[in-house]
Design an enzyme around this catalytic site. Structure first.
Site, PDB file in Angstrom:
ATOM      1  N   ASP A 191      -7.234  10.687 -18.256  1.00  0.00           N
ATOM      2  CA  ASP A 191      -7.174  10.991 -16.844  1.00  0.00           C
ATOM      3  C   ASP A 191      -8.171  11.710 -16.326  1.00  0.00           C
ATOM      4  OD1 ASP A 191      -4.799  10.849 -15.300  1.00  0.00           O
ATOM      5  OD2 ASP A 191      -4.819  13.200 -15.320  1.00  0.00           O
ATOM      6  N   SER A 192      -7.686  11.402 -14.361  1.00  0.00           N
ATOM      7  CA  SER A 192      -8.380  11.986 -13.341  1.00  0.00           C
ATOM      8  C   SER A 192      -8.525  13.528 -13.735  1.00  0.00           C
ATOM      9  CB  SER A 192      -8.361  11.411 -11.792  1.00  0.00           C
ATOM     10  OG  SER A 192      -6.651  11.838 -11.841  1.00  0.00           O
TER      11      SER A 192
ATOM     12  N   GLU B 209       0.319  20.080  -8.867  1.00  0.00           N
ATOM     13  CA  GLU B 209      -0.227  20.621  -8.574  1.00  0.00           C
ATOM     14  C   GLU B 209       0.178  21.972  -8.297  1.00  0.00           C
ATOM     15  OE1 GLU B 209      -4.074  19.029  -8.485  1.00  0.00           O
ATOM     16  OE2 GLU B 209      -3.658  17.650  -9.568  1.00  0.00           O
TER      17      GLU B 209
ATOM     18  N   CYS C  88       3.039   7.471 -12.257  1.00  0.00           N
ATOM     19  CA  CYS C  88       2.343   8.291 -11.985  1.00  0.00           C
ATOM     20  C   CYS C  88       2.442   9.092 -12.474  1.00  0.00           C
ATOM     21  CB  CYS C  88       2.141   9.056 -10.431  1.00  0.00           C
ATOM     22  SG  CYS C  88       0.899  10.235 -10.124  1.00  0.00           S
TER      23      CYS C  88
ATOM     24  N   HIS D 146       1.987  12.372 -12.644  1.00  0.00           N
ATOM     25  CA  HIS D 146       3.296  13.757 -12.044  1.00  0.00           C
ATOM     26  C   HIS D 146       3.803  13.482 -11.904  1.00  0.00           C
ATOM     27  CE1 HIS D 146      -1.803  14.442 -10.859  1.00  0.00           C
ATOM     28  NE2 HIS D 146      -1.625  15.289 -10.826  1.00  0.00           N
TER      29      HIS D 146
HETATM   30  N1  DGL Z   1      -3.189  10.227 -12.350  1.00  0.00           N
HETATM   31  C1  DGL Z   1      -3.296   9.581 -11.160  1.00  0.00           C
HETATM   32  C2  DGL Z   1      -2.595   8.497 -11.582  1.00  0.00           C
HETATM   33  O1  DGL Z   1      -1.831   8.016 -12.510  1.00  0.00           O
HETATM   34  C3  DGL Z   1      -2.844  10.447 -10.384  1.00  0.00           C
HETATM   35  C4  DGL Z   1      -3.415  11.794  -9.470  1.00  0.00           C
HETATM   36  C5  DGL Z   1      -5.061  10.997  -8.740  1.00  0.00           C
HETATM   37  O2  DGL Z   1      -4.852  10.235  -7.215  1.00  0.00           O
HETATM   38  O3  DGL Z   1      -5.566  10.763  -9.781  1.00  0.00           O
HETATM   39  O4  DGL Z   1      -2.469   7.674 -11.177  1.00  0.00           O
END
Ligand code: DGL
Length: 266
Positions: A11-12, A153, A185, A187
């Protein structure tokens, strides 16, 4: 044996821990390796070509560790980079879009489905395409909720401010008469309580994390790829110093994260 290898998840940043948690719950016998690209988060505001490059670098890192499957926990990366990853890496690649879309199609009775996600995910129309490929009669209403990521977050996913933000984004946007809402997403599963208050019990909240873990479990079982020996400890890697990931990620993961290692990718 291939079955004894770990599953790679990226993930990011911290958000993908919601997917990892579900994988752990549904596949307790598996060993998991998680990579959070914390040096380059967020992906949700970046262009498809940049996100696709980042995703390939993350996938290269994990496949070099010998994983048997790759889970793209990030919705934004799944939305724009999945075909390239599938073409380039010789292991099964799971994104989060298709499982979430399939579940929404199963659940909707009114054939009006809402999708919320990052700017990148919503602009890509990946969920709309995936849902309408399964049932073209479904009307898909989408909106980006960019403030949800920093709120989660900050640990404010159930704070009154989050309710206000949700009402602002979702209240007047024609999402009113949907009966299923895809949390598109990493989050957003943290906002289930507040989204339940905004939409009420008649709107089903579709958690892409749960559906993705179920899809991984099914495909590994079908391919006789489930691990037989006891799993080693899960491993966590990040691309920036681990402190913030450990602190914020603990809330997503539900317990303290230990032994997180910083690595360079790309
Ligand atoms: N992980 C990203 C998503 O699910 C959310 C956080 C980001 O923008 O990197 O799209």
């Amino acid at each position: 044996m291939v079955s004894e290898r770990a599953i790679g998840v990226f993930d990011s940043g911290v958000g993908g821990l919601t997917v990892l948690k579900e994988l752990c719950r549904q596949l307790p016998g598996e060993e998991l390796i998680y990579l959070g690209d914390t040096a380059r988060v967020p992906y949700g505001t970046k262009s498809p070509s940049t996100v696709s490059r980042y995703a390939q670098e993350a996938a290269s890192f994990l496949t070099a560790l010998g994983v048997k499957a790759l889970v793209v926990a990030c919705n934004t990366a799944s939305a724009v980079a999945l075909p390239q990853l599938e073409a380039r890496f010789g292991v099964p690649v799971f994104g989060v879009i298709q499982p979430g879309a399939a579940r929404a199609v199963q659940l909707t009775r009114t054939r009006r489905v809402g999708v919320i996600g990052t700017e990148g995910t919503i602009k890509s129309s990946a969920y709309t395409r995936a849902i309408q490929a399964l049932d073209p009669r479904i009307e898909v209403r989408t909106t980006a909720c960019p403030l949800f990521v920093p709120l989660a977050e900050e640990g404010w996913a159930e704070h009154p401010i989050a309710l206000q933000v949700a009402q602002e984004y979702l209240g007047g946007l024609g999402l009113g008469d949907i009966d299923a809402l895809v949390l598109g997403c990493t989050h957003y599963p943290l906002f289930k309580t507040i989204l339940g208050q905004v939409f009420g019990p008649e709107v089903a909240l579709v958690d892409s994390a749960e559906e993705t873990a179920a899809a991984v479990a099914r495909v590994l079982a079908e391919g006789d790829l489930l691990r037989r020996s006891p799993p080693g400890p899960h491993r966590f890697f990040v691309t920036d110093v681990p402190e913030r990931f450990e602190r914020v990620g603990g809330a997503f993961w539900g317990e303290p994260l230990v032994g997180v290692k910083q690595v360079e990718i790309g």
